[in-house]
Design a protein around this motif. Structure first.
Motif, PDB file in Angstrom:
ATOM      1  N   MET A   1       0.821  -1.209   0.000  1.00 52.10           N
ATOM      2  CA  MET A   1       0.000   0.000   0.000  1.00 52.10           C
ATOM      3  C   MET A   1       0.857   1.263   0.000  1.00 52.10           C
ATOM      4  SD  MET A   1      -3.507  -0.513   0.697  1.00 52.10           S
ATOM      5  CE  MET A   1      -4.068   0.478   2.094  1.00 52.10           C
ATOM      6  N   ARG A  12      -4.475   6.472  -9.966  1.00 50.32           N
ATOM      7  CA  ARG A  12      -4.698   5.136 -10.499  1.00 50.32           C
ATOM      8  C   ARG A  12      -6.071   4.620 -10.057  1.00 50.32           C
ATOM      9  NH1 ARG A  12      -2.136  -0.216 -10.954  1.00 50.32           N
ATOM     10  NH2 ARG A  12      -2.072  -0.577  -8.746  1.00 50.32           N
ATOM     11  N   ASN A  13      -6.387   4.861  -8.771  1.00 51.89           N
ATOM     12  CA  ASN A  13      -7.687   4.459  -8.239  1.00 51.89           C
ATOM     13  C   ASN A  13      -8.825   5.149  -8.972  1.00 51.89           C
ATOM     14  OD1 ASN A  13      -8.168   2.540  -6.324  1.00 51.89           O
ATOM     15  ND2 ASN A  13      -7.439   3.789  -4.623  1.00 51.89           N
ATOM     16  N   PHE A  16      -9.337   3.912 -12.505  1.00 54.90           N
ATOM     17  CA  PHE A  16      -9.977   2.587 -12.493  1.00 54.90           C
ATOM     18  C   PHE A  16     -11.473   2.718 -12.214  1.00 54.90           C
ATOM     19  CE2 PHE A  16     -11.631  -0.964  -9.981  1.00 54.90           C
ATOM     20  CZ  PHE A  16     -11.480  -1.985 -10.905  1.00 54.90           C
ATOM     21  N   LEU A  17     -11.820   3.531 -11.213  1.00 46.51           N
ATOM     22  CA  LEU A  17     -13.232   3.687 -10.845  1.00 46.51           C
ATOM     23  C   LEU A  17     -14.028   4.321 -11.984  1.00 46.51           C
ATOM     24  CD1 LEU A  17     -12.793   4.866  -7.145  1.00 46.51           C
ATOM     25  CD2 LEU A  17     -13.531   2.610  -7.933  1.00 46.51           C
ATOM     26  N   PHE A  20     -14.626   1.720 -14.632  1.00 45.38           N
ATOM     27  CA  PHE A  20     -15.654   0.776 -14.186  1.00 45.38           C
ATOM     28  C   PHE A  20     -17.046   1.398 -14.395  1.00 45.38           C
ATOM     29  CE2 PHE A  20     -16.226  -2.549 -10.522  1.00 45.38           C
ATOM     30  CZ  PHE A  20     -16.986  -3.316 -11.381  1.00 45.38           C
ATOM     31  N   LEU A  21     -17.176   2.673 -14.028  1.00 42.47           N
ATOM     32  CA  LEU A  21     -18.448   3.384 -14.194  1.00 42.47           C
ATOM     33  C   LEU A  21     -18.822   3.480 -15.668  1.00 42.47           C
ATOM     34  CD1 LEU A  21     -20.770   5.024 -12.938  1.00 42.47           C
ATOM     35  CD2 LEU A  21     -19.343   7.064 -13.145  1.00 42.47           C
ATOM     36  N   VAL A 104     -25.395   4.058  -8.209  1.00 38.91           N
ATOM     37  CA  VAL A 104     -24.051   4.411  -7.729  1.00 38.91           C
ATOM     38  C   VAL A 104     -24.142   5.491  -6.655  1.00 38.91           C
ATOM     39  CG1 VAL A 104     -23.300   6.237  -9.347  1.00 38.91           C
ATOM     40  CG2 VAL A 104     -21.656   4.571  -8.515  1.00 38.91           C
ATOM     41  N   GLY A 108     -23.019   4.054  -3.330  1.00 39.86           N
ATOM     42  CA  GLY A 108     -21.764   4.721  -2.995  1.00 39.86           C
ATOM     43  C   GLY A 108     -21.918   5.600  -1.751  1.00 39.86           C
ATOM     44  N   PHE A 111     -22.267   3.291   1.378  1.00 44.15           N
ATOM     45  CA  PHE A 111     -20.998   2.653   1.755  1.00 44.15           C
ATOM     46  C   PHE A 111     -19.996   3.690   2.258  1.00 44.15           C
ATOM     47  CE2 PHE A 111     -22.271  -0.757  -1.472  1.00 44.15           C
ATOM     48  CZ  PHE A 111     -22.757  -1.590  -0.475  1.00 44.15           C
ATOM     49  N   TRP A 112     -20.052   4.902   1.702  1.00 47.90           N
ATOM     50  CA  TRP A 112     -19.130   5.955   2.141  1.00 47.90           C
ATOM     51  C   TRP A 112     -19.438   6.362   3.587  1.00 47.90           C
ATOM     52  CZ3 TRP A 112     -14.635   7.266   0.360  1.00 47.90           C
ATOM     53  CH2 TRP A 112     -14.042   8.468   0.765  1.00 47.90           C
TER      54      TRP A 112
ATOM     55  N   LEU B  41     -15.077  -1.902   4.687  1.00 53.66           N
ATOM     56  CA  LEU B  41     -15.214  -0.659   3.930  1.00 53.66           C
ATOM     57  C   LEU B  41     -14.254   0.407   4.456  1.00 53.66           C
ATOM     58  CD1 LEU B  41     -19.107  -0.524   3.757  1.00 53.66           C
ATOM     59  CD2 LEU B  41     -17.598  -0.797   1.789  1.00 53.66           C
ATOM     60  N   ALA B  46     -14.879   1.596  -0.362  1.00 53.92           N
ATOM     61  CA  ALA B  46     -16.270   2.078  -0.391  1.00 53.92           C
ATOM     62  C   ALA B  46     -16.696   2.543  -1.789  1.00 53.92           C
ATOM     63  CB  ALA B  46     -16.485   3.174   0.652  1.00 53.92           C
ATOM     64  N   GLY B  50     -19.699   0.854  -4.288  1.00 51.74           N
ATOM     65  CA  GLY B  50     -20.791   1.581  -4.941  1.00 51.74           C
ATOM     66  C   GLY B  50     -20.850   1.272  -6.427  1.00 51.74           C
ATOM     67  N   LEU B  51     -19.671   1.174  -7.047  1.00 47.84           N
ATOM     68  CA  LEU B  51     -19.632   0.883  -8.477  1.00 47.84           C
ATOM     69  C   LEU B  51     -20.016  -0.558  -8.780  1.00 47.84           C
ATOM     70  CD1 LEU B  51     -16.562   2.981  -9.483  1.00 47.84           C
ATOM     71  CD2 LEU B  51     -18.849   3.153 -10.434  1.00 47.84           C
ATOM     72  N   ALA B  54     -23.671  -0.544  -9.028  1.00 46.78           N
ATOM     73  CA  ALA B  54     -24.114   0.045 -10.297  1.00 46.78           C
ATOM     74  C   ALA B  54     -23.869  -0.920 -11.459  1.00 46.78           C
ATOM     75  CB  ALA B  54     -23.385   1.361 -10.547  1.00 46.78           C
ATOM     76  N   ARG B 210      -6.464  -4.535 -11.440  1.00 47.93           N
ATOM     77  CA  ARG B 210      -6.329  -4.193 -10.024  1.00 47.93           C
ATOM     78  C   ARG B 210      -6.542  -5.407  -9.127  1.00 47.93           C
ATOM     79  NH1 ARG B 210      -6.499   1.078  -8.421  1.00 47.93           N
ATOM     80  NH2 ARG B 210      -5.738   0.151  -6.502  1.00 47.93           N
TER      81      ARG B 210
END
Lengths: 120, 232
Positions: A1, A12-13, A16-17, A20-21, A104, A108, A111-112, B41, B46, B50-51, B54, B210
């Motif tokens: 990490m 990078r995160n 990727f997200l 995915f979306l 989402v 999202g 979960f957040w 999470l 997190a 969410g994704l 979706a 990933r």
């Protein structure tokens, strides 16, 4: 990490997200037009014994099957019912995109809020 | 029902007592999942979770043909469990089912308990248990993809048994349980193949870019470390 600097890992995160979306949006917004409109496995089982007949008042089930017990949906008249926008033809893709965005945001957001936060 | 692209149990297929019973099962299951999900999470996982929800919504729209006149769609339990773990995964599938029932009139509101029980609780638990049991084979890209396929196939079939159980408790007794079981389970064996393919492709794609975000691979000794320049 900790192998990467925070900024590179974050970028990078994020990419990727976003990727995915984008895949989800394309699937719901475009590929959904290719979906098979035949009844799914569960519907098939509940429709067994019935024939779907087109009548002036819409579709009716003739014969004897479990689906005859099914009630109309409480929200059958809602603006996105049956994955169409106001019941319009060929609006599946738009309805799908709205669904992806709603999901989402709801998931999202939930979960957040639920996540463990680093101790200050 | 014309033009609907995904469909879950409608209201009225189960008697009110049974519907209520499974609302109770779903509420208890989701309360446990919510409490446990917290541990999985953080700032990094997190948004991914969410994704995943979706993505499940999008993929459930894609009915694929399984027999002449019969289609199937992803349920998503194994997919969610492998990517984000069983607790968060069960919540992902549930949120999709709630959005579908309340916004898209897909799946009855009183049937939501039964639908959550089958697809979110039974499906995710089954997918996770199978994937975990086979985890030692999930070394390397091919191994992981095969494990994902098998976990998804089994999750679909076992989730369909949830419907059989509910129908046995509170369905219309005029219909033979044996015949219903044979049809539901038979067709879900075929749907499970499609579920397996979609799950394998998705898990394989995420693991390729990933692997650190794949829940099932946590704690494994870097089996899918990316080696730049090495052909696949």
């Amino acid at each position: 990490m900790t192998a990467k600097t925070g900024d590179t890992a974050k970028t990078r995160n994020l990419s990727f997200l976003l990727g995915f979306l984008l895949v989800a949006l394309v699937l719901a917004g475009a590929v959904s037009y290719l979906a098979d409109s035949n009844p799914d496995g569960l519907d098939h089982a509940t429709l067994k014994g019935c024939e779907v007949v087109e009548t002036a008042g819409g579709e009716q089930l003739q014969g004897s099957c479990i689906a005859q017990n099914a009630k109309d949906h409480q929200f059958a008249g809602s603006p996105l019912a049956d994955y169409a926008v106001d019941g319009g033809e060929n609006t599946t893709g738009l309805a799908g995109v709205i669904g992806v965005v709603v999901t989402v945001v709801v998931a999202g957001g939930f979960f957040w809020l639920l996540r463990r936060r680093p101790k200050a | 029902m014309t033009g609907s692209v995904a469909m879950h149990m409608s209201d009225g297929l189960l008697n009110p007592t049974t519907s209520l019973l499974f609302v109770g099962v779903a509420v208890v299951g989701l309360a446990v999942a919510t409490a446990k999900a917290r541990g999985d999470l953080d700032d990094r996982t997190a948004p991914l979770a969410g994704l995943v929800a979706a993505f499940l919504f999008a993929t459930q729209m894609l009915n694929f043909p399984v027999l002449p006149g019969v289609s199937g769609h992803l349920l998503g339990g194994a997919l969610a469990a492998i990517l984000v773990g069983p607790w968060v995964g069960a919540l992902c599938v549930s949120i999709v089912l709630v959005v579908q029932a309340l916004v898209f009139a897909d799946g009855g509101v009183t049937a939501l308990g039964a639908n959550v029980t089958n697809m979110a609780l039974i499906g995710t638990a089954t997918g996770f248990l199978v994937a975990t049991a086979l985890k030692r084979f999930a070394t390397g890209k091919v191994g992981l993809v095969v494990v994902a396929f098998v976990a998804a196939l089994v999750n679909t079939v076992v989730a369909s048994l949830g419907f059989v159980l509910e129908f046995a408790i509170g369905g219309d007794p005029a219909f033979s349980l044996g015949a219903v079981t044979a049809t539901v389970v038979g067709v879900h064996c075929l749907i499970g193949i499609g579920e397996g393919v979609i799950t394998a492709l998705t898990v394989g794609a995420v693991a390729a870019v990933r692997p650190d975000l794949v829940y099932l691979l946590r704690g494994t000794t870097r089996p899918l470390e990316l080696r730049e320049g090495t052909p696949a």
